[in-house]
Every structure is written in C-alpha cells, then in structure tokens.
Design a protein around this motif. Structure first.
Motif, PDB file in Angstrom:
ATOM      1  N   THR A 112       0.723  -1.302   0.065  1.00  0.00           N
ATOM      2  CA  THR A 112      -0.073   0.142   0.090  1.00  0.00           C
ATOM      3  C   THR A 112       0.901   1.509  -0.128  1.00  0.00           C
ATOM      4  O   THR A 112       0.416   2.276  -0.512  1.00  0.00           O
ATOM      5  N   PHE A 113       1.917   1.321   0.731  1.00  0.00           N
ATOM      6  CA  PHE A 113       2.963   2.566   0.695  1.00  0.00           C
ATOM      7  C   PHE A 113       3.423   2.431  -0.594  1.00  0.00           C
ATOM      8  O   PHE A 113       3.678   3.710  -1.304  1.00  0.00           O
ATOM      9  N   ALA A 277      -5.182   7.001   2.019  1.00  0.00           N
ATOM     10  CA  ALA A 277      -6.070   6.223   3.090  1.00  0.00           C
ATOM     11  C   ALA A 277      -5.809   4.801   2.996  1.00  0.00           C
ATOM     12  O   ALA A 277      -5.887   4.280   4.293  1.00  0.00           O
ATOM     13  N   ASN A 278      -5.632   4.161   1.847  1.00  0.00           N
ATOM     14  CA  ASN A 278      -5.364   2.864   1.805  1.00  0.00           C
ATOM     15  C   ASN A 278      -4.235   2.577   2.578  1.00  0.00           C
ATOM     16  O   ASN A 278      -3.934   1.526   3.387  1.00  0.00           O
ATOM     17  N   PHE A 279      -2.915   3.262   2.404  1.00  0.00           N
ATOM     18  CA  PHE A 279      -1.720   2.862   3.334  1.00  0.00           C
ATOM     19  C   PHE A 279      -1.944   3.281   4.656  1.00  0.00           C
ATOM     20  O   PHE A 279      -1.516   2.393   5.516  1.00  0.00           O
ATOM     21  N   THR A 280      -2.419   4.286   5.389  1.00  0.00           N
ATOM     22  CA  THR A 280      -2.583   4.558   6.472  1.00  0.00           C
ATOM     23  C   THR A 280      -3.388   3.628   7.469  1.00  0.00           C
ATOM     24  O   THR A 280      -2.853   3.355   8.399  1.00  0.00           O
ATOM     25  N   PHE A 281      -4.263   2.908   6.856  1.00  0.00           N
ATOM     26  CA  PHE A 281      -5.207   2.048   7.439  1.00  0.00           C
ATOM     27  C   PHE A 281      -4.682   0.814   7.302  1.00  0.00           C
ATOM     28  O   PHE A 281      -5.009  -0.230   7.933  1.00  0.00           O
ATOM     29  N   ALA A 282      -3.567   0.423   6.267  1.00  0.00           N
ATOM     30  CA  ALA A 282      -3.055  -0.506   6.294  1.00  0.00           C
ATOM     31  C   ALA A 282      -2.124  -0.820   7.655  1.00  0.00           C
ATOM     32  O   ALA A 282      -1.970  -1.800   8.033  1.00  0.00           O
ATOM     33  N   VAL A 283      -1.505   0.346   7.765  1.00  0.00           N
ATOM     34  CA  VAL A 283      -0.698   0.456   9.271  1.00  0.00           C
ATOM     35  C   VAL A 283      -1.523  -0.038  10.193  1.00  0.00           C
ATOM     36  O   VAL A 283      -1.093  -0.854  11.349  1.00  0.00           O
ATOM     37  N   VAL A 284      -2.913   0.294  10.335  1.00  0.00           N
ATOM     38  CA  VAL A 284      -3.520   0.019  11.451  1.00  0.00           C
ATOM     39  C   VAL A 284      -3.816  -1.416  11.782  1.00  0.00           C
ATOM     40  O   VAL A 284      -3.767  -1.799  12.810  1.00  0.00           O
ATOM     41  N   ALA A 406     -17.431   7.483  -0.161  1.00  0.00           N
ATOM     42  CA  ALA A 406     -17.339   6.365  -0.206  1.00  0.00           C
ATOM     43  C   ALA A 406     -16.168   5.413  -0.317  1.00  0.00           C
ATOM     44  O   ALA A 406     -15.863   4.391   0.198  1.00  0.00           O
ATOM     45  N   LEU A 407     -15.676   5.945  -1.553  1.00  0.00           N
ATOM     46  CA  LEU A 407     -14.232   5.585  -1.941  1.00  0.00           C
ATOM     47  C   LEU A 407     -13.245   5.350  -0.704  1.00  0.00           C
ATOM     48  O   LEU A 407     -12.565   4.528  -0.676  1.00  0.00           O
ATOM     49  N   VAL A 408     -13.200   6.470   0.199  1.00  0.00           N
ATOM     50  CA  VAL A 408     -11.983   6.757   1.143  1.00  0.00           C
ATOM     51  C   VAL A 408     -12.741   5.759   2.122  1.00  0.00           C
ATOM     52  O   VAL A 408     -11.826   4.872   2.821  1.00  0.00           O
ATOM     53  N   LEU A 409     -13.987   5.635   2.639  1.00  0.00           N
ATOM     54  CA  LEU A 409     -14.398   4.529   3.759  1.00  0.00           C
ATOM     55  C   LEU A 409     -14.108   3.080   3.016  1.00  0.00           C
ATOM     56  O   LEU A 409     -13.867   2.586   4.116  1.00  0.00           O
ATOM     57  N   TYR A 410     -14.366   2.864   1.834  1.00  0.00           N
ATOM     58  CA  TYR A 410     -13.899   1.593   1.427  1.00  0.00           C
ATOM     59  C   TYR A 410     -12.734   1.269   1.770  1.00  0.00           C
ATOM     60  O   TYR A 410     -12.330   0.050   2.397  1.00  0.00           O
ATOM     61  N   PHE A 414     -11.340  -1.748   4.325  1.00  0.00           N
ATOM     62  CA  PHE A 414     -10.599  -2.869   3.616  1.00  0.00           C
ATOM     63  C   PHE A 414      -9.084  -2.919   3.844  1.00  0.00           C
ATOM     64  O   PHE A 414      -8.830  -4.209   4.127  1.00  0.00           O
ATOM     65  N   SER A 415      -8.527  -1.928   4.228  1.00  0.00           N
ATOM     66  CA  SER A 415      -7.065  -1.972   4.285  1.00  0.00           C
ATOM     67  C   SER A 415      -6.430  -2.573   5.845  1.00  0.00           C
ATOM     68  O   SER A 415      -5.741  -3.510   5.654  1.00  0.00           O
ATOM     69  N   PRO A 416      -7.355  -2.297   6.803  1.00  0.00           N
ATOM     70  CA  PRO A 416      -6.873  -3.189   7.915  1.00  0.00           C
ATOM     71  C   PRO A 416      -7.063  -4.677   8.176  1.00  0.00           C
ATOM     72  O   PRO A 416      -6.282  -5.290   8.785  1.00  0.00           O
ATOM     73  N   GLY A 417      -7.924  -5.167   7.409  1.00  0.00           N
ATOM     74  CA  GLY A 417      -8.412  -6.569   7.615  1.00  0.00           C
ATOM     75  C   GLY A 417      -8.270  -7.330   6.172  1.00  0.00           C
ATOM     76  O   GLY A 417      -7.680  -8.178   5.884  1.00  0.00           O
TER      77      GLY A 417
END
Length: 532
Positions: A112-113, A277-284, A406-410, A414-417
C-alpha cells in the motif's frame, strides 16, 4: 493509467495488452513460484523476484517501442508473481507465533505504501514530457533495495529442515529468536527446532499416501488436512478480489471523474488521497491482527466494505436521479445523442456523446448532448464558447462528495482486514511439505480474480451502470462473509507445526484457550480442537 509520449501513442487494444500483461504474468508466475520456493528456497526466490522486477522496470523505462514496453511489463509481472508468493511464506516461517501476523501484515503495508508513492510519482510526472519513462523506471528503486536486502537475509529454517540441513536451521533460529543470549532461550530454540523436524517427518508420512513420483498437487488434494487449507486459501484470495478492491485502486481517478470531478488533474490528486487512506489504515492492521484475531478482523472489515459499496452505489444513484436534463440536441442525421434525456444518459460510453452546460451552473439556459469528434471534443459549435463547459464520461453534480467519501471509507475498512488477512492466513495454514505449492495456488487465485475484476469493471459499468456494478460487488462481499464465517478457523497464536491438527477435522476450530506462554510464543500450549 499509462501516460505515453506522442511518438508511442497506443491504440485501445495495445493499452489493454500493456495494462493486463503485468497481471497475467503475475498470475502465471505466482503458480510457478510454488515450485521455486520448494526447490531453491524462500530467500533465493525473493532474490530472483527482485532481480527480475528491477530488470523489467529498466526495460520499460528505456523501451523504444510498444512491443518492448509490453515485454517489460510482462517481465515486471513475473517478478510481482514470484514476490507475492514467496515473501509472505518467508515472513511466516521466520517469525515467532506471537508476532507472525504483524510480520506478514507488513508485507501488505509495503504494497500500500508503494501504491501511495506510485500515485504521487504519477501526479508529479503527469505533465512532464517523457514523464512516463520516469514513472515506470523509478519502480526499479524499491526492488533494487529488496534485492540488496535479500542477499543478506538468512534462509527459512523450516525450508532448511525440509532439505535435511538441520544444523544450519538451528543456527538461523538462534539468530532469529536471540537464543544465544540465555540458556532458556536456547532451550526454546531447540524445542522449536524439534517441533519443525517432527512436523516435517509427519508431513512426509501424510504425503506417502500417494505413490512416489506423483505431484505434490495430487498429494494435497488427497490429504484432508492439506486440502481444506487450500480451499480456504483460494476462497480468501477470491473474496478479497471480488469485493472490488482493484476497481477502487486501478480506476480511482476514473471513478472520481464519473462522480462529477471533471478536472483530470484534480481527479489524479484526489486519487492520491485515496491511496494515502489505503496506506494509513493498512498500518492500523498491523496493530489489530494479533489483538483482534484473523476471523473477527476479516469479517468486520468485509462487512465495512459492503457498507461502503452500498454507499458508493447510493451516491451514484443520487447523481443519476438529479442528473441535469437535456434541453436541446444536435439536428444531425443519424444522431445517437437524441435518445438522451439526461446528462447521465448522454455521457454513457455506448452513445459516444458529451454534455454541454453553462459554466454559471444555470442548466436551464443551455444544456445539450452532442456527438464526440476527434480527441473527445464536441462536433457542435455551441460548445466551443467561453461560457459553456464540456463533459465526457461525467456529469456535474452536487452529490459528488458521497461517492468520494465512500471511496475513502471503502479503503478505511478494507486496508486493516480484508487487505492483509488473506495473505497472512495463506502464509500460515498450509502444512510444511505442501506450503510452497499450496500457497502458490492460492496466490494464483488472487491474480486470476484480480485480472477478471480489472478487465470487466468498465464493461459492467457500461451495462449495469456504476451503481449496479458496485451493488454486484456488495452482494459478492456478503456471500464471501458467509463463506468466511462458515469455513475459516481462528489461527492467531497457533504454531505452524500445529496447523495440520487444526484442519484435520473438517468442522473444527481452535478453542479459545489457545494462549501463548513465554516470550515470543516459544512455549505455547498445544492447540485443542473444539467443535464449531
């Protein structure tokens, strides 16, 4: 999106070949990688993947024609397929049970980074002459870093045991677990080494059911404790892709434009926000995977994705309902645009028309639908004046914010799980003797459905509209959640050598009593199996 300089303009067919070439090669070589990691080792496979990817990136950057550009894309895909299969397996096999989920999740964080950095690079070089060469060539820098780093990594101790190199495996475990620092830790390393040896011997016995000389695939299919993990692994990889993640990542700028952001530059930079947003919440996800467990994190993430897809469909429905009306049409013969009554119908790709509207927002004054000329410009003179705007593939709307939110919420969901957990589970559930081949088959499902979803998205939008397409993904997500709930056991804290016991009974999962005892999970309680 590939931005090619004028002397290498691509027809639509060649654009599709070049975009899909990488995914297709990744699909094929993710399967080939299963045999590579078992035959040559996990570390060597990563080294080869990094070398191949770097070579392909340089080849793309310096390609003089579209044929060699396609070759470069295919070579890059070969590296992607090998790395996506071998890296999670290596991380799982070298990590202690207590941190295995975090370690494998860092693989997804790195992906994601890379997507975030790639979107920044595309934005920065999009207006530079020959910038596409920089976009493609700079991809070789991180792979070159991986190549250098992999050269100094130790080999997986589990692969070394499988090759009969027990002394080398012990030395690697001593380094990885810090076993030389105290007698207790050294004893823990020796226990883990003995468990790996026992698991390898038991795996050989399990595989002995099939006559010698037959493939590992047949051994997997005929061994229940290996077949069930394979089915689950392929299911997880498929659900991850059928939830539509690559439509969001590959087509984020296009979706943003369809949502009513007509400025291409603005759409590109908004897609950077989506990638961030994808990268940030992948870290979560790194912090949640060992705290929440695989099943709860995956199911919660998937249901959040379904909600986001429904919101995305709602946003496009609102935009369609409030789409500006057409007040006049061209009066040309055989004009396909006369059937459109609203902007949303006018800009449909099946018509080949564009929407003209007043820049002051007064749609009732002039809003019309016109044929597209060369270069997607209007054939009608009325749209060439300063007081009107021209829209192709999008409509002005006051509800664009719903789709972008909605794109950001998606990706937040998605990214943490749903992003990392399938990779983590696939790297840990397969028995040692089948881990390479089974992981490669699961990874090949990932790339196969990646290719399927990527190639069908625009076709689905054309035939089902954007709202219908996202509803299809939402329905597939619900089906996936039911399958995950029914089939996936919890694997948090289970030693790799104990996984076969977890999957030996078809309807079983580890009891909640699985607790880690001792530092690094080296003195873990043996798994108990309880009915679901």
């Amino acid at each position: 999106m590939l931005l090619i300089r004028p002397e290498m303009q691509l027809e639509n067919a060649w654009h599709e070949y070049i975009v899909s070439g990488t995914v297709l090669a990744a699909w094929v070589f993710s399967y080939v990688g299963g045999y590579a990691v078992d035959r040559f080792g996990r570390r060597r496979s990563i080294v080869v993947a990094a070398l191949v990817f770097t070579t392909g990136s340089l080849g793309m950057a310096f390609s003089p024609n579209k044929e060699l550009l396609l070759v470069g894309r295919i070579v890059v895909g070969m590296g992607v397929g090998l790395a996506s299969m071998s890296t999670p397996v290596y991380l799982a096999e070298t990590s202690a049970p207590a941190v295995r989920g975090k370690a494998v999740t860092t693989f997804n964080v790195g992906v994601t980074f890379g997507q975030f950095v790639a979107s920044l690079v595309c934005g920065l070089f999009s207006s530079v002459e020959g910038g596409w060469r920089w976009m493609l060539g700079l991809a070789g820098l991180p792979s070159a870093g991986l190549l250098v780093g992999a050269l100094v990594l130790p080999e997986s101790p589990r692969w070394l045991v499988m090759q009969g190199r027990v002394d080398e495996a012990e030395a690697v475990l001593l380094v990885l677990r810090g076993g030389a620092s105290s007698a207790d830790k050294h004893a823990g390393v020796l226990r883990e080494l003995q468990e790996i040896k026992d698991s390898s011997e038991e795996g050989g016995k399990a595989g002995g059911k099939v006559p010698e000389g037959q493939s590992v695939v047949l051994r997997v299919l005929r061994t229940p404790s290996a077949r069930r993990p394979l089915i689950i692994g392929c299911m997880l990889a498929s659900v991850q892709q059928l939830a539509g993640v690559n439509t969001v990542m590959y087509y984020s700028a296009s979706i943003i434009q369809m949502a009513g952001i007509g400025d291409s530059a603005a759409a590109i930079w908004l897609s950077v926000v989506v990638a961030l947003a994808n990268f940030t919440f992948a870290v979560v996800g790194v912090f949640l995977i060992e705290r929440c467990g695989r099943r709860p994190l995956l199911l919660g993430s998937l249901m959040g994705v379904v909600v986001a897809l429904c919101l995305l469909a709602t946003g496009f429905l609102a935009m369609d309902i409030t789409s500006p009306k057409i007040h006049k049409h061209d009066l040309l013969d055989d004009d396909p645009c006369v059937v459109a009554t609203r902007c949303s119908e006018c800009v449909s790709s099946s018509l080949g028309c564009g929407f003209c509207f007043a820049t002051d927002g007064n749609m009732s004054v002039q809003s019309s639908c016109h044929k597209l000329g060369s270069g997607n410009v209007p054939m009608a003179d009325v749209c060439h004046t300063d007081d009107v705007s021209w829209a192709v593939g999008w409509c002005p709307s006051a509800y664009s914010w719903i789709a972008i939110t909605a794109l950001v919420l998606y990706l937040v969901m998605f990214s943490p799980g749903l992003g990392p957990v399938p990779w983590t589970v696939n790297s840990e559930i397969h028995p040692l003797w089948a881990r390479g081949v089974s992981s490669s088959m699961s990874t090949s499902c990932h790339w196969a459905f990646n290719l399927l979803v990527s190639l069908t998205f625009l076709t689905l939008v054309e035939n089902l509209t954007a709202k219908g397409t996202f509803l299809v993904y939402a329905i597939l997500g619900v089906i996936g959640a039911v399958l995950i709930w029914a089939l996936l056991p919890e694997t948090r804290g289970v030693r790799l050598e104990d996984m076969e016991a977890v999957f030996r009974t078809p309807a079983a999962r580890p009891a909640r009593g699985l607790d880690l005892v001792g530092e690094g999970g080296l003195h873990q309680v043996a798994p108990r199996v309880a009915p679901r």
